[in-house]
Motif scaffolding. Structure first.
Motif, mmCIF file in Angstrom:
data_model
loop_
_atom_site.group_PDB
_atom_site.id
_atom_site.type_symbol
_atom_site.label_atom_id
_atom_site.label_comp_id
_atom_site.label_asym_id
_atom_site.label_seq_id
_atom_site.Cartn_x
_atom_site.Cartn_y
_atom_site.Cartn_z
ATOM 1 N N HIS A 1 34.860 35.992 47.368
ATOM 2 C CA HIS A 1 34.203 37.120 46.704
ATOM 3 C C HIS A 1 32.937 36.611 46.036
ATOM 4 O O HIS A 1 32.682 35.403 46.009
ATOM 5 C CB HIS A 1 35.156 37.732 45.650
ATOM 6 N N HIS B 1 29.824 37.102 42.711
ATOM 7 C CA HIS B 1 29.421 37.599 41.393
ATOM 8 C C HIS B 1 27.894 37.688 41.427
ATOM 9 O O HIS B 1 27.243 36.825 42.024
ATOM 10 C CB HIS B 1 29.851 36.631 40.285
ATOM 11 N N HIS C 1 32.568 32.594 45.559
ATOM 12 C CA HIS C 1 33.792 31.838 45.251
ATOM 13 C C HIS C 1 34.769 31.920 46.412
ATOM 14 O O HIS C 1 35.188 33.025 46.788
ATOM 15 C CB HIS C 1 34.462 32.396 43.987
ATOM 16 N N LEU D 1 40.642 30.942 36.126
ATOM 17 C CA LEU D 1 40.103 32.147 36.739
ATOM 18 C C LEU D 1 39.010 32.654 35.807
ATOM 19 O O LEU D 1 39.147 32.545 34.586
ATOM 20 C CB LEU D 1 41.182 33.231 36.828
ATOM 21 N N THR D 2 37.933 33.240 36.353
ATOM 22 C CA THR D 2 36.870 33.746 35.472
ATOM 23 C C THR D 2 37.042 35.239 35.192
ATOM 24 O O THR D 2 36.218 35.853 34.532
ATOM 25 C CB THR D 2 35.483 33.532 36.101
ATOM 26 N N THR D 3 38.125 35.820 35.744
ATOM 27 C CA THR D 3 38.424 37.216 35.407
ATOM 28 C C THR D 3 39.874 37.274 34.940
ATOM 29 O O THR D 3 40.662 36.377 35.269
ATOM 30 C CB THR D 3 38.309 38.141 36.643
HETATM 31 N N1 LIG Z 1 36.272 34.237 39.856
HETATM 32 S S1 LIG Z 1 37.510 33.337 40.332
HETATM 33 O O1 LIG Z 1 37.887 32.475 39.236
HETATM 34 O O2 LIG Z 1 37.157 32.661 41.572
HETATM 35 C C1 LIG Z 1 38.889 34.350 40.701
HETATM 36 C C2 LIG Z 1 39.979 33.789 41.294
HETATM 37 F F1 LIG Z 1 39.987 32.476 41.621
HETATM 38 C C3 LIG Z 1 41.112 34.558 41.580
HETATM 39 F F2 LIG Z 1 42.183 33.995 42.174
HETATM 40 C C4 LIG Z 1 41.163 35.877 41.243
HETATM 41 N N2 LIG Z 1 42.327 36.647 41.501
HETATM 42 C C5 LIG Z 1 43.010 37.349 40.573
HETATM 43 C C6 LIG Z 1 44.051 37.872 41.260
HETATM 44 C C7 LIG Z 1 45.155 38.729 40.725
HETATM 45 C C8 LIG Z 1 46.449 37.879 40.647
HETATM 46 C C9 LIG Z 1 47.570 38.767 40.179
HETATM 47 C C10 LIG Z 1 48.864 37.957 40.001
HETATM 48 C C11 LIG Z 1 48.648 36.789 39.052
HETATM 49 C C12 LIG Z 1 47.515 35.921 39.496
HETATM 50 C C13 LIG Z 1 46.213 36.728 39.675
HETATM 51 N N3 LIG Z 1 43.977 37.471 42.553
HETATM 52 N N4 LIG Z 1 42.913 36.718 42.690
HETATM 53 C C14 LIG Z 1 40.053 36.435 40.663
HETATM 54 F F3 LIG Z 1 40.077 37.734 40.368
HETATM 55 C C15 LIG Z 1 38.924 35.671 40.407
HETATM 56 F F4 LIG Z 1 37.858 36.291 39.858
#
Ligand SMILES: NS(=O)(=O)c1c(F)c(F)c(-n2cc(CC3CCCCC3)nn2)c(F)c1F
Ligand SMILES: [Zn+2]
Length: 252
Positions: free
Chosen positions: A85, A87, A110, A189-191
């Motif tokens: 994804h 940002h 990412h 995780l950043t969210t």
């Molecule tokens: N910006 S980041 O740090 O690369 C990033 C990530 F690495 C992620 F994995 C997530 N993520 C969030 C969930 C819900 C899961 C719901 C069940 C518990 C774990 C999270 N799925 N993937 C994400 F949202 C995100 F922003």
């Protein structure tokens, strides 16, 4: 009040000791000769769909076996590619999550991987200190990126939050810069839920995309089709968080 500064109310870990992103200061990173190069085995990767989850646009992969993994570098195991994804900002001068000596890039990609050797599911890995490995790639603005149009051409199909469509045969190898030199540190995780479960690997070299291509991300909406208020999806980045004594290591 729903932005990053309010997240600590529901997710107290927002004030934790290994939050992401961070400002990376290159000359303060320690060059570690034991850090091997990272290896990306994406040749048999299988993208499934592209969707708008109300926070970003996400391309998901089939992670039922080790067909696409990242390994080497700071990683003790191969980590499976789950999704990627982006940002971005509302203008080119900001949008990345990590910054380099205080400078932002226009966007950050990412690639999210999980440790399927030690954990049974992504959700389980996402709560473990060595559960996830995220490869961060900066996007700079300049000439058109010759392969990004495959993604930007699909964005109109996922304009609204909650929309999803098929997205097969996309290999993210085409989004890598020429050099795989990187910085690495332990983060989160950043969210929300901001779990402190990410081994971050941030590539030093950005890829270049055009303002026109980046502009197509800004036509996505945070809001669903049924909502009367239409909110453009932009500035979906968390600002840098305190380093709290962490060491950033640098590949050679
Ligand atoms: N910006 S980041 O740090 O690369 C990033 C990530 F690495 C992620 F994995 C997530 N993520 C969030 C969930 C819900 C899961 C719901 C069940 C518990 C774990 C999270 N799925 N993937 C994400 F949202 C995100 F922003
Ligand atoms: Zn992200």
């Amino acid at each position: 009040l729903t932005g990053p500064s309010a997240w600590h109310n529901k997710y107290p870990v927002a004030h934790g000791s290994r939050q992401s992103p961070i400002d990376i200061v290159p000359h303060q990173a320690s060059r570690d000769p034991n850090l091997s190069q990272i290896v990306l085995n994406y040749d048999r990767c299988t993208s499934i769909n592209i969707s708008n989850n109300g926070h970003s646009v996400v391309v998901e992969f089939d992670d039922t076996d080790d067909r696409s993994v990242i390994q080497g570098g700071p990683l003790d195991n191969p980590y499976r590619l789950k999704q990627f994804h982006f940002h971005w900002g509302e203008k080119g001068c900001e949008g990345s999550e990590h910054t380099v000596s205080g400078n932002s890039y226009a966007s950050e990609l990412h690639l999210v991987h999980w440790n399927a050797v030690k954990y049974k599911t992504f959700d389980e890995a996402a709560t473990a200190p060595d559960g996830l490995a995220v490869l961060g790639i900066f996007l700079d603005t300049g000439d058109d990126h010759r392969w990004l149009h495959t993604i930007t051409d699909a964005l109109y199909m996922v304009k609204f939050k909650g929309s999803i469509t098929d997205f097969k045969d996309f290999n993210p190898k085409c989004l890598l810069p020429s050099s795989l030199h990187y910085w690495t540190y332990l983060g989160s995780l950043t969210t929300p839920p901001l779990h402190e479960s990410v081994i971050w690997i941030v590539l030093k070299d950005p890829i270049t995309v055009s303002e026109k291509q980046l502009g197509k991300f800004r036509m996505l909406l945070f809001t669903g089709e049924e909502e009367d208020q239409r909110l453009r999806m932009e500035n979906n980045f968390r600002p840098p968080q305190p380093l709290k004594g962490r060491k950033v290591r640098s590949s050679n």
